[in-house]
Design a protein around this motif. Structure first.
Motif, PDB file in Angstrom:
ATOM      1  N   VAL A  26      48.310  52.321  34.191  1.00  0.00           N
ATOM      2  CA  VAL A  26      48.438  53.714  34.643  1.00  0.00           C
ATOM      3  C   VAL A  26      49.529  53.901  35.688  1.00  0.00           C
ATOM      4  N   GLY A  27      50.055  52.803  36.245  1.00  0.00           N
ATOM      5  CA  GLY A  27      51.126  52.914  37.232  1.00  0.00           C
ATOM      6  C   GLY A  27      50.595  52.813  38.653  1.00  0.00           C
ATOM      7  N   ASP A  28      51.496  52.535  39.568  1.00  0.00           N
ATOM      8  CA  ASP A  28      51.130  52.329  40.971  1.00  0.00           C
ATOM      9  C   ASP A  28      50.622  53.614  41.607  1.00  0.00           C
ATOM     10  N   GLY A  29      49.583  53.480  42.369  1.00  0.00           N
ATOM     11  CA  GLY A  29      49.097  54.604  43.173  1.00  0.00           C
ATOM     12  C   GLY A  29      48.478  55.704  42.337  1.00  0.00           C
ATOM     13  N   ARG A  30      48.188  55.432  41.070  1.00  0.00           N
ATOM     14  CA  ARG A  30      47.652  56.459  40.181  1.00  0.00           C
ATOM     15  C   ARG A  30      46.147  56.364  40.022  1.00  0.00           C
ATOM     16  N   LEU A  31      45.587  55.215  40.404  1.00  0.00           N
ATOM     17  CA  LEU A  31      44.151  55.012  40.258  1.00  0.00           C
ATOM     18  C   LEU A  31      43.448  55.739  41.395  1.00  0.00           C
ATOM     19  N   THR A  32      42.615  56.734  41.074  1.00  0.00           N
ATOM     20  CA  THR A  32      41.948  57.481  42.150  1.00  0.00           C
ATOM     21  C   THR A  32      40.509  57.025  42.357  1.00  0.00           C
ATOM     22  N   SER A  33      39.882  56.499  41.312  1.00  0.00           N
ATOM     23  CA  SER A  33      38.542  55.950  41.500  1.00  0.00           C
ATOM     24  C   SER A  33      38.332  54.815  40.517  1.00  0.00           C
ATOM     25  N   PHE A  34      37.408  53.932  40.862  1.00  0.00           N
ATOM     26  CA  PHE A  34      37.177  52.730  40.066  1.00  0.00           C
ATOM     27  C   PHE A  34      35.787  52.215  40.416  1.00  0.00           C
ATOM     28  N   GLY A  35      34.940  52.082  39.417  1.00  0.00           N
ATOM     29  CA  GLY A  35      33.590  51.581  39.653  1.00  0.00           C
ATOM     30  C   GLY A  35      33.168  50.632  38.552  1.00  0.00           C
ATOM     31  N   VAL A  36      32.357  49.656  38.904  1.00  0.00           N
ATOM     32  CA  VAL A  36      31.923  48.677  37.897  1.00  0.00           C
ATOM     33  C   VAL A  36      30.445  48.345  38.055  1.00  0.00           C
ATOM     34  N   ARG A  37      29.906  47.771  36.988  1.00  0.00           N
ATOM     35  CA  ARG A  37      28.628  47.067  37.053  1.00  0.00           C
ATOM     36  C   ARG A  37      28.910  45.602  36.764  1.00  0.00           C
ATOM     37  N   PHE A  38      28.281  44.752  37.549  1.00  0.00           N
ATOM     38  CA  PHE A  38      28.445  43.303  37.351  1.00  0.00           C
ATOM     39  C   PHE A  38      27.389  42.847  36.354  1.00  0.00           C
ATOM     40  N   ARG A  39      27.828  42.441  35.174  1.00  0.00           N
ATOM     41  CA  ARG A  39      26.894  42.155  34.080  1.00  0.00           C
ATOM     42  C   ARG A  39      26.521  40.682  33.988  1.00  0.00           C
ATOM     43  N   ALA A  40      27.484  39.807  34.200  1.00  0.00           N
ATOM     44  CA  ALA A  40      27.226  38.376  34.027  1.00  0.00           C
ATOM     45  C   ALA A  40      28.243  37.606  34.861  1.00  0.00           C
ATOM     46  N   GLN A  41      27.927  36.343  35.098  1.00  0.00           N
ATOM     47  CA  GLN A  41      28.809  35.545  35.946  1.00  0.00           C
ATOM     48  C   GLN A  41      30.075  35.109  35.213  1.00  0.00           C
ATOM     49  N   ILE A  42      31.094  34.848  35.997  1.00  0.00           N
ATOM     50  CA  ILE A  42      32.391  34.381  35.509  1.00  0.00           C
ATOM     51  C   ILE A  42      32.544  32.935  35.973  1.00  0.00           C
ATOM     52  N   TRP A  43      32.815  32.052  35.007  1.00  0.00           N
ATOM     53  CA  TRP A  43      32.831  30.616  35.284  1.00  0.00           C
ATOM     54  C   TRP A  43      34.241  30.028  35.180  1.00  0.00           C
ATOM     55  N   PRO A  44      34.500  28.910  35.863  1.00  0.00           N
ATOM     56  CA  PRO A  44      35.759  28.192  35.645  1.00  0.00           C
ATOM     57  C   PRO A  44      35.905  27.889  34.158  1.00  0.00           C
ATOM     58  N   GLY A  45      37.112  28.009  33.642  1.00  0.00           N
ATOM     59  CA  GLY A  45      37.360  27.783  32.222  1.00  0.00           C
ATOM     60  C   GLY A  45      37.296  29.056  31.388  1.00  0.00           C
ATOM     61  N   ASP A  46      36.736  30.126  31.951  1.00  0.00           N
ATOM     62  CA  ASP A  46      36.660  31.382  31.197  1.00  0.00           C
ATOM     63  C   ASP A  46      38.054  31.962  30.949  1.00  0.00           C
ATOM     64  N   THR A  47      38.199  32.554  29.785  1.00  0.00           N
ATOM     65  CA  THR A  47      39.372  33.372  29.492  1.00  0.00           C
ATOM     66  C   THR A  47      38.886  34.809  29.403  1.00  0.00           C
ATOM     67  N   LEU A  48      39.474  35.657  30.227  1.00  0.00           N
ATOM     68  CA  LEU A  48      38.952  37.014  30.399  1.00  0.00           C
ATOM     69  C   LEU A  48      39.942  38.043  29.878  1.00  0.00           C
ATOM     70  N   THR A  49      39.415  38.984  29.099  1.00  0.00           N
ATOM     71  CA  THR A  49      40.226  40.065  28.561  1.00  0.00           C
ATOM     72  C   THR A  49      39.727  41.397  29.113  1.00  0.00           C
ATOM     73  N   ALA A  50      40.667  42.182  29.652  1.00  0.00           N
ATOM     74  CA  ALA A  50      40.347  43.543  30.076  1.00  0.00           C
ATOM     75  C   ALA A  50      40.535  44.462  28.877  1.00  0.00           C
ATOM     76  N   ARG A  51      39.533  45.300  28.612  1.00  0.00           N
ATOM     77  CA  ARG A  51      39.617  46.280  27.524  1.00  0.00           C
ATOM     78  C   ARG A  51      39.549  47.664  28.127  1.00  0.00           C
ATOM     79  N   LEU A  52      40.650  48.387  27.992  1.00  0.00           N
ATOM     80  CA  LEU A  52      40.763  49.716  28.594  1.00  0.00           C
ATOM     81  C   LEU A  52      40.833  50.750  27.486  1.00  0.00           C
ATOM     82  N   SER A  53      40.191  51.880  27.691  1.00  0.00           N
ATOM     83  CA  SER A  53      40.210  52.914  26.661  1.00  0.00           C
ATOM     84  C   SER A  53      40.025  54.288  27.299  1.00  0.00           C
ATOM     85  N   VAL A  54      40.830  55.243  26.863  1.00  0.00           N
ATOM     86  CA  VAL A  54      40.763  56.598  27.425  1.00  0.00           C
ATOM     87  C   VAL A  54      39.517  57.292  26.889  1.00  0.00           C
TER      88      VAL A  54
END
Lengths: 140, 140
Positions: free
Chosen positions: B75-103
């Motif tokens: 979205v570009g610098d300084g464009r994010l006005t709010s951001f909230g998450v729920r923590f669902r599960a732990q992240i471990w060493p060795g994990d490969t993580l993909t962010a999935r964004l959708s309008v």
């Protein structure tokens, strides 16, 4: 440390200085840890002459991370179930940031007690730079 | 880069691998950058023998930070006005993580266009480890 619902009241609060005199080095450390190497945060010349800012400023997510640290220090490990913020203003090198946490509601969901927590970050001028809310699972 | 409302449609999406094979070293880097030195994240012996986990795991805020990086890259610098998450599960060493964004929505507030964005992090097994929402200010 674990928060107990029986020992908590709406309005209970906690202030924590999460960074005293934020350094450019800590911002560079955050760039390295997060992989976000946008030069706005690490290259003063770029920030000033290309982007037109007074200088480098912290990643918004660094401020959010510092607030998250204050939250998990209070509620205990693995107890934070949700966390959301609004980015209100920029965080600059030299800033001293205080996290202000306060219990806004206590409730039970399927027998499990939760606290809703108002969580903000203010700078040394009293300006709110991040405003957020979090939910934590409690012990009874 | 700046997102334009006129070029965006509900359902537009973007996947980004935010970390490939997360290392214990990156978790230690995050501890240093955030000041959160809880040994659960950096001391395997403590995590296993004192806390009863299979080993160290990442700060939840590191996962949130990686998701935030994917968001601001889009979205570009300084464009994010709010951001909230729920923590669902732990992240471990060795994990490969993909962010999935959708309008999820496009809207206008006092003449300014905004996008609401669904933002989740999934690991290499397809498990959702973080589920969130963000709002970004757009150009017309």
């Amino acid at each position: 440390m674990v928060l107990r619902a029986s020992e908590l009241t709406v309005g209970d609060s906690r202030d924590e200085v999460v960074v005293d005199n934020l350094t450019r080095t800590q911002i560079v450390q955050y760039a390295g840890a997060s992989g976000d190497f946008n030069p706005l945060h690490t290259d003063d010349l770029y920030a000033r002459e290309v982007a037109g800012y007074p200088g480098v400023f912290a990643h918004g997510m660094l401020g959010m991370g510092l607030l998250g640290k204050a939250l998990t220090s209070w509620v205990g490990d693995g107890r934070l179930t949700s966390f959301g913020v609004r980015f209100r203003a920029q965080i600059w090198p030299g800033d001293t940031l205080t996290a202000r946490l306060s219990v806004s509601a206590l409730r039970t969901d399927e027998g499990v007690p939760y606290a809703d927590i108002t969580a903000v970050v203010v700078n040394q001028d009293g300006a709110e730079v991040i405003a957020g809310n979090a939910t934590a699972r409690l012990d009874p």
